[in-house]
Motif scaffolding. Structure first.
Motif, PDB file in Angstrom:
ATOM      1  N   LEU A  16      11.095 -10.034  -2.879  1.00  0.00           N
ATOM      2  CA  LEU A  16       9.707  -9.725  -2.524  1.00  0.00           C
ATOM      3  C   LEU A  16       9.582  -9.566  -1.005  1.00  0.00           C
ATOM      4  O   LEU A  16       9.989 -10.450  -0.241  1.00  0.00           O
ATOM      5  CB  LEU A  16       8.782 -10.832  -3.024  1.00  0.00           C
ATOM      6  N   LYS A  17       9.026  -8.457  -0.574  1.00  0.00           N
ATOM      7  CA  LYS A  17       8.862  -8.176   0.844  1.00  0.00           C
ATOM      8  C   LYS A  17       7.437  -7.684   1.119  1.00  0.00           C
ATOM      9  O   LYS A  17       6.831  -7.012   0.287  1.00  0.00           O
ATOM     10  CB  LYS A  17       9.850  -7.096   1.312  1.00  0.00           C
ATOM     11  N   THR A  18       6.931  -8.013   2.297  1.00  0.00           N
ATOM     12  CA  THR A  18       5.615  -7.517   2.714  1.00  0.00           C
ATOM     13  C   THR A  18       5.800  -6.228   3.498  1.00  0.00           C
ATOM     14  O   THR A  18       6.552  -6.188   4.476  1.00  0.00           O
ATOM     15  CB  THR A  18       4.891  -8.546   3.593  1.00  0.00           C
ATOM     16  N   ARG A  19       5.125  -5.160   3.059  1.00  0.00           N
ATOM     17  CA  ARG A  19       5.220  -3.890   3.765  1.00  0.00           C
ATOM     18  C   ARG A  19       3.961  -3.066   3.522  1.00  0.00           C
ATOM     19  O   ARG A  19       3.139  -3.386   2.659  1.00  0.00           O
ATOM     20  CB  ARG A  19       6.471  -3.127   3.353  1.00  0.00           C
ATOM     21  N   ASP A  20       3.822  -2.001   4.270  1.00  0.00           N
ATOM     22  CA  ASP A  20       2.673  -1.106   4.124  1.00  0.00           C
ATOM     23  C   ASP A  20       2.914  -0.107   2.993  1.00  0.00           C
ATOM     24  O   ASP A  20       3.998   0.475   2.893  1.00  0.00           O
ATOM     25  CB  ASP A  20       2.418  -0.344   5.423  1.00  0.00           C
ATOM     26  N   VAL A  21       1.911   0.050   2.146  1.00  0.00           N
ATOM     27  CA  VAL A  21       1.973   1.025   1.053  1.00  0.00           C
ATOM     28  C   VAL A  21       0.648   1.778   1.030  1.00  0.00           C
ATOM     29  O   VAL A  21      -0.317   1.417   1.707  1.00  0.00           O
ATOM     30  CB  VAL A  21       2.210   0.335  -0.319  1.00  0.00           C
ATOM     31  N   GLU A  22       0.588   2.808   0.225  1.00  0.00           N
ATOM     32  CA  GLU A  22      -0.628   3.612   0.131  1.00  0.00           C
ATOM     33  C   GLU A  22      -1.743   2.834  -0.559  1.00  0.00           C
ATOM     34  O   GLU A  22      -1.517   2.163  -1.571  1.00  0.00           O
ATOM     35  CB  GLU A  22      -0.334   4.891  -0.653  1.00  0.00           C
ATOM     36  N   THR A  23      -2.932   2.923  -0.019  1.00  0.00           N
ATOM     37  CA  THR A  23      -4.089   2.267  -0.633  1.00  0.00           C
ATOM     38  C   THR A  23      -4.442   2.980  -1.936  1.00  0.00           C
ATOM     39  O   THR A  23      -4.581   4.209  -1.949  1.00  0.00           O
ATOM     40  CB  THR A  23      -5.295   2.299   0.320  1.00  0.00           C
ATOM     41  N   PRO A  24      -4.608   2.244  -3.048  1.00  0.00           N
ATOM     42  CA  PRO A  24      -4.868   2.892  -4.336  1.00  0.00           C
ATOM     43  C   PRO A  24      -6.304   3.389  -4.461  1.00  0.00           C
ATOM     44  O   PRO A  24      -7.208   2.895  -3.788  1.00  0.00           O
ATOM     45  CB  PRO A  24      -4.603   1.761  -5.338  1.00  0.00           C
ATOM     46  N   GLU A  25      -6.492   4.360  -5.330  1.00  0.00           N
ATOM     47  CA  GLU A  25      -7.818   4.911  -5.613  1.00  0.00           C
ATOM     48  C   GLU A  25      -8.185   4.612  -7.062  1.00  0.00           C
ATOM     49  O   GLU A  25      -7.360   4.768  -7.960  1.00  0.00           O
ATOM     50  CB  GLU A  25      -7.845   6.418  -5.380  1.00  0.00           C
ATOM     51  N   PRO A  26      -9.418   4.176  -7.328  1.00  0.00           N
ATOM     52  CA  PRO A  26      -9.817   3.861  -8.698  1.00  0.00           C
ATOM     53  C   PRO A  26      -9.986   5.116  -9.541  1.00  0.00           C
ATOM     54  O   PRO A  26     -10.460   6.143  -9.059  1.00  0.00           O
ATOM     55  CB  PRO A  26     -11.153   3.132  -8.523  1.00  0.00           C
ATOM     56  N   GLY A  27      -9.592   5.014 -10.812  1.00  0.00           N
ATOM     57  CA  GLY A  27      -9.763   6.113 -11.735  1.00  0.00           C
ATOM     58  C   GLY A  27     -10.955   5.897 -12.645  1.00  0.00           C
ATOM     59  O   GLY A  27     -11.823   5.052 -12.370  1.00  0.00           O
TER      60      GLY A  27
END
Length: 326
Positions: A16-27
């Motif tokens: 497990l690592k902390t990193r930046d990912v794309e912010t999700p969008e609700p469907g």
């Protein structure tokens, strides 16, 4: 956004690592929630190891399954009145992040009387406990025996059993844990480290009917639980802290007509009808608002302190659920 991510299955501290990912969008029918607090549950760790009933798609899986947060965005078909509401939600994926997606129908609006710390853990373990209680043979005036009474579910079960007039025998594995529970106001507490613990258990139960036993430990204690059960009793396997096999005596099972069964809260919740789920959730909220349902935390850590948080979550005897705050 920042998130706790794993690309492979394995020991959480390793993968497990902390990193930046794309912010999700609700469907459709979904909301995006800005996380306030998210607990580290045992089943979250099992999921990361790859040995739970649910396996997230890899790579890029985000940990966490329950949280308290604020509705930040809504998808198609969702009431915009939810925007800005503080809510609790469980049974989701990816709550160890600054934002995560949840079904709008699964949100529990949090009254002001319920703190973030309580709201963040109000559903998963409490709902499993109350759902389990609903399935047990033991009713008002009967006895339930539970192991791991110092765990989250154990402490919750003590509150629920008292509210419903059910007697509860609380078993723990350490003398220190027994003392802590007594100081917290629990009664009928016995440490199985005492050589004569089964005699003490029989003395507590007396002539009462011990119709149900809940085991979250596994191993040799299961046979002792069967011995303590009344005729037509049941042994319900809720978890296994030791991972050890359960050496049950066929004679005791046969002569006493004992039922042995497992309980998986995720499946029970999924199969429960909506009306019953709302009623049980309402009961939990009422107990929480009254101050009768109190859930401690074992520390709060930021996502950048993930390693320290995981160490704390795996430390025996912690006061409560370790929380992650983005």
């Amino acid at each position: 956004m920042k998130a706790a991510v794993h690309d492979t299955f394995g020991e959480p501290a390793d993968v497990l690592k902390t990193r930046d990912v794309e912010t999700p969008e609700p469907g459709q029918g979904e909301v995006r929630i800005r996380t306030i607090l998210s607990p580290i549950h045992n089943h979250d760790l099992w999921t990361i190891r790859g040995n739970y009933g649910y396996k997230p798609p890899l790579p890029g899986a985000i940990g966490g399954s329950e949280a308290a947060g604020v509705v930040d965005a809504v998808g198609d078909g969702v009431d915009e009145g939810l925007l800005g509401r503080r809510v609790s939600v469980a049974g989701v994926h990816g709550s160890w992040a600054e934002f995560f997606i949840a079904p709008a129908g699964g949100l529990l609006p949090l009254p002001d009387a319920i703190s973030d710390e309580l709201g963040a853990q109000l559903i998963a373990m409490p709902f499993s406990a109350i759902s389990l209680l609903e399935t047990l043979k033991a009713g008002k005036g009967d006895w339930i025996i539970q192991t791991a009474a110092n765990g989250a579910v154990g402490r919750i079960m003590a509150v629920l059993a008292k509210a419903r007039g059910i007697n509860l025998l609380n078993l723990v594995r350490r003398t220190e844990a027994a003392d802590e529970l007594r100081e917290a106001g629990l009664t009928n507490v016995i440490s199985t480290s005492d050589e004569d613990w089964t005699d003490k258990a029989r003395a507590v139960i007396g002539d009462g009917a011990a119709l149900s036993a809940i085991d979250s430990v596994g191993g040799d204690i299961s046979a002792h639980l069967v011995d303590l059960l009344s005729q037509d009793g049941e042994l319900v396997v809720f978890g296994t802290a030791t991972g050890a096999p359960m050496p049950l005596s066929s004679g005791a099972l046969i002569m006493k007509h004992i039922t042995v069964k497992g309980f998986w809260g995720a499946r029970v919740s999924k199969e429960m009808d909506d009306a019953r789920r709302r009623a049980l959730t309402g009961e939990l909220v009422e107990l929480a608002v009254k101050g009768e349902l109190k859930l401690e935390t074992g520390g709060t850590f930021g996502l950048d302190d993930l390693g320290v948080a995981l160490d704390a979550a795996l430390t025996p005897g912690r006061a409560g659920k370790v929380m992650l705050r983005p």
